[in-house]
Design an enzyme around this catalytic site. Sequence first.
Site, PDB file in Angstrom:
ATOM      1  N   SER A  14     -42.511 -31.007 -14.051  1.00 46.32           N
ATOM      2  CA  SER A  14     -41.345 -31.878 -13.785  1.00 46.32           C
ATOM      3  C   SER A  14     -41.600 -33.354 -14.063  1.00 46.32           C
ATOM      4  CB  SER A  14     -40.856 -31.738 -12.331  1.00 46.32           C
ATOM      5  OG  SER A  14     -40.626 -30.402 -12.028  1.00 46.32           O
ATOM      6  N   ASP A  71     -34.465 -27.713 -22.224  1.00 37.78           N
ATOM      7  CA  ASP A  71     -35.053 -28.804 -23.004  1.00 37.78           C
ATOM      8  C   ASP A  71     -34.462 -28.886 -24.411  1.00 37.78           C
ATOM      9  OD1 ASP A  71     -36.730 -30.121 -21.210  1.00 37.78           O
ATOM     10  OD2 ASP A  71     -38.264 -28.581 -21.398  1.00 37.78           O
ATOM     11  N   ASP A 147     -52.762 -23.763 -16.591  1.00 33.12           N
ATOM     12  CA  ASP A 147     -52.046 -22.522 -16.265  1.00 33.12           C
ATOM     13  C   ASP A 147     -52.629 -21.390 -17.104  1.00 33.12           C
ATOM     14  OD1 ASP A 147     -50.356 -24.150 -14.854  1.00 33.12           O
ATOM     15  OD2 ASP A 147     -48.697 -24.042 -16.275  1.00 33.12           O
ATOM     16  N   LYS A 187     -53.870 -44.393  -9.138  1.00 31.93           N
ATOM     17  CA  LYS A 187     -54.965 -43.438  -9.322  1.00 31.93           C
ATOM     18  C   LYS A 187     -54.958 -42.823 -10.730  1.00 31.93           C
ATOM     19  CE  LYS A 187     -56.853 -43.729  -5.277  1.00 31.93           C
ATOM     20  NZ  LYS A 187     -58.186 -44.390  -5.221  1.00 31.93           N
ATOM     21  N   THR A 188     -56.060 -43.005 -11.414  1.00 28.94           N
ATOM     22  CA  THR A 188     -56.152 -42.466 -12.777  1.00 28.94           C
ATOM     23  C   THR A 188     -56.900 -41.135 -12.823  1.00 28.94           C
ATOM     24  OG1 THR A 188     -58.230 -43.612 -13.272  1.00 28.94           O
ATOM     25  CG2 THR A 188     -56.199 -44.814 -13.736  1.00 28.94           C
ATOM     26  N   PRO A 190     -56.359 -38.031 -11.616  1.00 30.54           N
ATOM     27  CA  PRO A 190     -55.688 -36.800 -12.084  1.00 30.54           C
ATOM     28  C   PRO A 190     -55.556 -36.766 -13.610  1.00 30.54           C
ATOM     29  CG  PRO A 190     -54.501 -37.758 -10.226  1.00 30.54           C
ATOM     30  CD  PRO A 190     -55.558 -38.754 -10.604  1.00 30.54           C
ATOM     31  N   GLN A 192     -57.595 -38.223 -15.767  1.00 31.11           N
ATOM     32  CA  GLN A 192     -58.934 -37.939 -16.303  1.00 31.11           C
ATOM     33  C   GLN A 192     -59.228 -36.446 -16.253  1.00 31.11           C
ATOM     34  OE1 GLN A 192     -62.078 -40.308 -14.507  1.00 31.11           O
ATOM     35  NE2 GLN A 192     -60.653 -41.959 -14.037  1.00 31.11           N
ATOM     36  N   LYS A 223     -58.975 -48.285 -18.358  1.00 34.42           N
ATOM     37  CA  LYS A 223     -59.812 -47.313 -17.673  1.00 34.42           C
ATOM     38  C   LYS A 223     -59.508 -45.895 -18.161  1.00 34.42           C
ATOM     39  CE  LYS A 223     -61.029 -46.001 -12.952  1.00 34.42           C
ATOM     40  NZ  LYS A 223     -60.677 -46.203 -11.555  1.00 34.42           N
ATOM     41  N   CYS A 379     -15.106 -22.545 -19.185  1.00 42.15           N
ATOM     42  CA  CYS A 379     -15.454 -21.120 -19.173  1.00 42.15           C
ATOM     43  C   CYS A 379     -14.902 -20.458 -17.910  1.00 42.15           C
ATOM     44  CB  CYS A 379     -16.961 -20.951 -19.335  1.00 42.15           C
ATOM     45  SG  CYS A 379     -17.377 -19.367 -20.085  1.00 42.15           S
ATOM     46  N   HIS A 514     -17.907 -23.772 -24.207  1.00 40.06           N
ATOM     47  CA  HIS A 514     -18.663 -24.803 -23.495  1.00 40.06           C
ATOM     48  C   HIS A 514     -18.792 -26.059 -24.347  1.00 40.06           C
ATOM     49  CE1 HIS A 514     -20.240 -22.345 -20.128  1.00 40.06           C
ATOM     50  NE2 HIS A 514     -20.065 -21.351 -20.975  1.00 40.06           N
ATOM     51  N   GLU A 516     -19.733 -28.886 -23.548  1.00 41.19           N
ATOM     52  CA  GLU A 516     -20.874 -29.736 -23.161  1.00 41.19           C
ATOM     53  C   GLU A 516     -22.094 -29.538 -24.055  1.00 41.19           C
ATOM     54  OE1 GLU A 516     -19.701 -27.156 -21.510  1.00 41.19           O
ATOM     55  OE2 GLU A 516     -21.188 -26.129 -20.264  1.00 41.19           O
TER      56      GLU A 516
HETATM   57  N1  GLN Z   1     -18.507 -15.096 -15.720  1.00 42.75           N
HETATM   58  C1  GLN Z   1     -17.585 -15.406 -16.759  1.00 42.75           C
HETATM   59  C2  GLN Z   1     -17.728 -14.479 -17.953  1.00 42.75           C
HETATM   60  O1  GLN Z   1     -18.725 -13.840 -18.101  1.00 42.75           O
HETATM   61  C3  GLN Z   1     -17.696 -16.855 -17.187  1.00 42.75           C
HETATM   62  C4  GLN Z   1     -18.998 -17.185 -17.831  1.00 42.75           C
HETATM   63  C5  GLN Z   1     -19.240 -18.654 -17.904  1.00 42.75           C
HETATM   64  O2  GLN Z   1     -18.629 -19.441 -17.214  1.00 42.75           O
HETATM   65  N2  GLN Z   1     -20.180 -19.059 -18.718  1.00 42.75           N
HETATM   66  O3  GLN Z   1     -16.850 -14.373 -18.755  1.00 42.75           O
END
Ligand code: GLN
Length: 549
Positions: A14, A71, A147, A187-188, A190, A192, A223, A379, A514, A516
């Site tokens: 994170s 990401d 890890d 503190k450096t 971690p 190192q 350092k 959606c 979507h 976004e």
């Molecule tokens: N659950 C709804 C579907 O599968 C909407 C999915 C969503 O909002 N991404 O259609």
Amino acid sequence: MTAYVFITGGVVSSLGKGITSACLGAILEARGLRISMIKLDPYINVDPGTMSPFQHGEVFVTHDGTETDLDLGHYERFVRTAKGGRHSNFTTGRIYETVIRKERRGGYLGATVQVIPHITDEIKRCVEMGAGDADICLVEIGGTVGDIESLPFLEAIRQMGIELGHDRVVYVHLTLVPYISTAKEIKTKPTQHSVKELRSIGIQPDILVCRSEQPLPMEQRKKIALFTNVQQKAVISAYDADDLYKIPGMMHEQGLDEIVARQLGLDLQAADLSEWEAIVEAKQNPTSEVDIAMVGKYMELKDSYMSLVEALQHGGIHTRTRVNIHFIESQSIERNGTECLSGMDGIVVPGGFGDRGIEGKIETVRFARENGVPYLGICLGMQLAVIEAARNLAGLTGAMSTEFRRDTPHPVVALITEWQTGTGKVEQRDEGSHLGGTMRLGAQSVSLAKGSLAASTYGATTIEERHRHRYEVNNNYRAQLEKAGLRFSGTSVDDLVEMVEIPGHPWFLASQFHPEFTSNPRDGHPLFNGFITAARHHHKGVLPKVREA
Ligand code: GLN
């Protein structure tokens, strides 16, 4: 020939490795390079599509419909040339799956299949495939050094360093440099230790990006350089920024892009960061502000709505508006009513799966519709707008999506197979989850009706947006719902509902896709610009309040 920059992380998770990688991509792009970006994830899931947003944050969907790590959203928002897709995100699960399939086909000709070289070869093959023909490919390795899971990935990138040479591979390591307030000391150690760990597996970092609250004093940089065998100028201080978009400038000022360019022997044009500076300037000088309620299910984990939160902020940048987002748990609306929504300038119901808080979201839609508050449904937020209109405008009592109530008398939203048979009966279904089945994924073209709010908002009648859902508006109810006051203003090529709006409402627009996922800070996005503009009007009380109840 593509050069590679590998970004590993140390000390703790994170630290913002994704953002750091994306910002490094941004400043290298600003110097005229074509960048590709890859995320290697050490977990065993084949892809993040089935992982809980509670644990893993948002699932980002790429143009080609790959469900990827969040990401990749940062990469696309910061780097224009980095177009994510199925070759941009590889998990341990996916690597092993390929190797095991090949082994079953007899592809290894009887050899004993091992982590080295078979798994590492497959990792290298994936990285080269994902790099494409970019000048520089940035590869972020998930998890932290030490890890168990990330070892094969680290081994693979170590090998690439040897095979390609020091002028084609740069290793960047991101660490934490904590300030211990009781001792009043930075503190450096971690850092190192983390570098020591990395060196023990054969990787000497070229650049350290040190996360800290305050800018790192020269003394500590010196350092760290001394103890880690890294040049002092290559110890970059990534101190906490009050604005994400200041980070490219912060890194460029310290010469990060130049250090990479020098090592790779590239003579580049000067960085043009004017677009990033313009964004910071716009954010610092808003001409108005709006309060936006986001009513959803994973409100305690904002990462679940990463792209959406970002896109709303982009709408703010492009309209010079300070956007204050209020996260509201939809179940609290079920308990306490919609009181908390009064005073909001805009309401968003985001995408989601599962029935928790559904009625609260439907009440939210009703509040927005009846009170003339700008509404953006995404959606699930669109499906619920249809359900709300069915119940309260068309009088279809008990209308619901079959996702949440299989025996609803009015399946206004259902799987295509359910409503196409006309029986409303469910034929085949895996219970309760969105696993498997036919998820509609990735970019598809949408036609917008002329004269609709959708078309005027986009300034176009054909658009392309990304999808991630299984349920669709039931076309058998469209005529009835349209008569009741809902407009279906966007449709897919196969005539599925893509956008709905309510004529007469100041701004009520919802999409099955979507938006976004395609918004970025430099270009913004018409739907978010439109929504924030409507919220600004609402804030000033310019829009008429319609009450239709
Ligand atoms: N659950 C709804 C579907 O599968 C909407 C999915 C969503 O909002 N991404 O259609």
